[in-house]
Write an enzyme that holds these catalytic residues in place. Structure first.
Site, PDB file in Angstrom:
ATOM      1  N   ARG A 318     -76.408 -31.482  52.954  1.00 35.92           N
ATOM      2  CA  ARG A 318     -76.767 -30.178  52.639  1.00 35.92           C
ATOM      3  C   ARG A 318     -75.378 -29.329  52.272  1.00 35.92           C
ATOM      4  NH1 ARG A 318     -79.504 -26.672  54.487  1.00 35.92           N
ATOM      5  NH2 ARG A 318     -80.430 -26.092  52.346  1.00 35.92           N
ATOM      6  N   CYS A 348     -64.161 -40.346  53.345  1.00 36.22           N
ATOM      7  CA  CYS A 348     -62.904 -40.158  52.421  1.00 36.22           C
ATOM      8  C   CYS A 348     -63.155 -39.162  51.268  1.00 36.22           C
ATOM      9  CB  CYS A 348     -62.184 -41.279  51.997  1.00 36.22           C
ATOM     10  SG  CYS A 348     -62.263 -42.667  53.384  1.00 36.22           S
TER      11      CYS A 348
END
Ligand SMILES: *Cc1c(COP(=O)(O)O)cnc(C)c1O
Length: 424
Positions: A318, A348
């Protein structure tokens, strides 16, 4: 109201300490409170008790079959959006007569599954879907009960990605085409007109858009009744927001205020003896769950301190997806002085964060954090990005706790992959 509180300096879920859960199940782990789920369902149900109602929990908010079972035991039905969710709802013991099927892209296969199961109603979102459903039901020698999902073109004033009731959104049948689509539905012998549906968005923080939508539906319902197209139910969708405790945020209305406004606006319910259907998700499950995570490292750049957790945005999307705010608190209460940090995961991508510039008591490596309001659209949106194993889910009830979903293994993640012979 939720049951995640400090006792003896340590955050608990009901009577179980979160550090005990971390010891037993590892981290990251979703922890749900049964008492909170129950309470939220009861409060919502009570808010609508003035009318005949069916509360269909939106399965996509939290799809775990144990959560569904708990809600089913309280009388909840299910709002599903796929064949997979149908299987979950049935497996959890939700009666087919309490299942409504929403979504803009139902396949013929999903329609067959749902007709076979004998669900309450299909919320149909386009003329093309209506035609296909009529054909599929006809081939099976069945009649498909249908509500048309109407797009009333009202502004839900929520995040654009979770706003669904505007003309520019892909959802529902356009207001202008509603009546002719009902006429067509009434004409197809394998279709049975059941009701009218709308769902205008999620995380709504005002009652006004619900009332506006209800007023629009009322006009249409009266017009249809005048044409002898009788309905049995009105589905007002889900969408009531929850407080995420963001500083300065608009606090959503309580279920009681929401219920009063909806029931008042939908005078047609009592006038024509229609059943009210609701599809709440977030308001039931959102504040009934937290994501428990361990701090792996702290590191400082010239301008910032980063707190790196073992949870990442594959676990809870979210913040990355909607810039959503989630409260974060240390599991062990501390009087260390406050500092401003970014709480980030190991993935990453710069979008992999839970909080930016958040004031927290000084955080140290190895300690546990509870990311709050994670019970809805948390685990259900999790992925295996970065080949991360999806988290464990634990349900707490009083002093009892159990894994309701074991942590995934790498073998499970790799199960469906193979290297074809032509590569050898
Ligand atoms: C997502 C959704 C819901 C639930 O929304 P919440 O904001 O979680 O209450 C209900 N109905 C439909 C059709 C949905 O797509």
């Amino acid at each position: 109201m939720n049951h995640f509180e400090y006792k003896d300096g340590e955050k608990h879920c009901e009577e179980v300490s979160l550090s005990e859960i971390a010891r037993e199940y590892g981290t990251p782990t979703y922890v749900y409170s049964a008492a909170t789920l129950k309470r939220h369902f009861e409060v919502f149900d009570k808010a609508l008790s003035a009318v005949d109602r069916l509360i269909c929990f939106s399965v996509k908010a939290n799809s775990n079959i144990a959560v569904l079972r708990l809600l089913a035991s309280m009388g909840a039905g299910a709002d599903i959006v796929s064949g997979g969710e149908l299987v979950r709802a049935l497996r959890a013991g939700i009666a087919p007569e309490k299942i409504v099927f929403s979504g803009v892209g139902k396949t013929a296969g999903e329609m067959r599954m749902a007709l076979e199961a004998g669900i309450l109603v299909f919320n149909v979102e386009s003329r093309a879907e209506l035609e296909l459903l009529g054909k599929v039901a006809g081939e099976m020698g069945k009649r498909a009960p249908v509500s048309l999902r109407i797009n009333p073109n009202v502004d839900a004033k929520t995040h654009p990605y979770i706003s669904t009731g505007l003309q520019r959104n892909k959802f529902g049948i356009p207001w202008g085409a509603a009546k002719e689509t009902y006429r067509r539905a009434a004409e197809i012998s394998s279709i049975e007109v059941h009701g009218m549906d709308c769902h205008i968005g999620s995380q709504l923080t005002e009652t006004e858009p619900f009332v506006d939508a209800a007023n629009m539906l009322t006009v249409l319902i009266e017009e249809l009744i005048a044409e002898d197209i009788a309905l049995k139910a009105v589905d007002i969708g889900g969408g009531l927001g929850i407080p995420y405790q963001e500083p300065g945020e608009d606090r959503p209305p309580s279920p009681a205020i929401y219920g009063e406004a909806v029931v008042e606006a939908l005078g047609v319910l009592r006038k024509h003896s229609l059943q009210l259907i609701c599809e709440p998700g977030r308001v039931i499950a959102g504040n009934a769950g937290i994501l428990l995570t361990e701090v792996l490292y702290c590191k400082e750049s010239e301008i910032k301190k980063f707190v790196i957790t073992d949870a990442a945005f594959n676990d809870l999307m979210r913040p990355a997806l909607y810039s959503a705010y989630h409260p974060i608190s240390p599991v062990m209460q501390t009087d260390r002085s406050k500092e401003v940090v970014d709480v980030v995961g190991p993935i990453c991508e710069t979008g992999d964060f839970f909080a930016r510039d958040r004031e927290l008591p000084e955080v140290r490596g190895g300690e546990l954090l509870a990311i709050g309001a994670a019970g809805a659209y948390g685990f259900s949106m999790a992925s295996n990005y970065n080949s991360r194993l999806r988290a464990c889910e634990v349900l707490v009830m009083g002093a009892e706790h159990a894994a309701i979903r074991r942590r995934e293994t790498i073998e499970q993640v790799l199960e469906n992959e193979s290297i074809p012979a032509f590569l050898d």
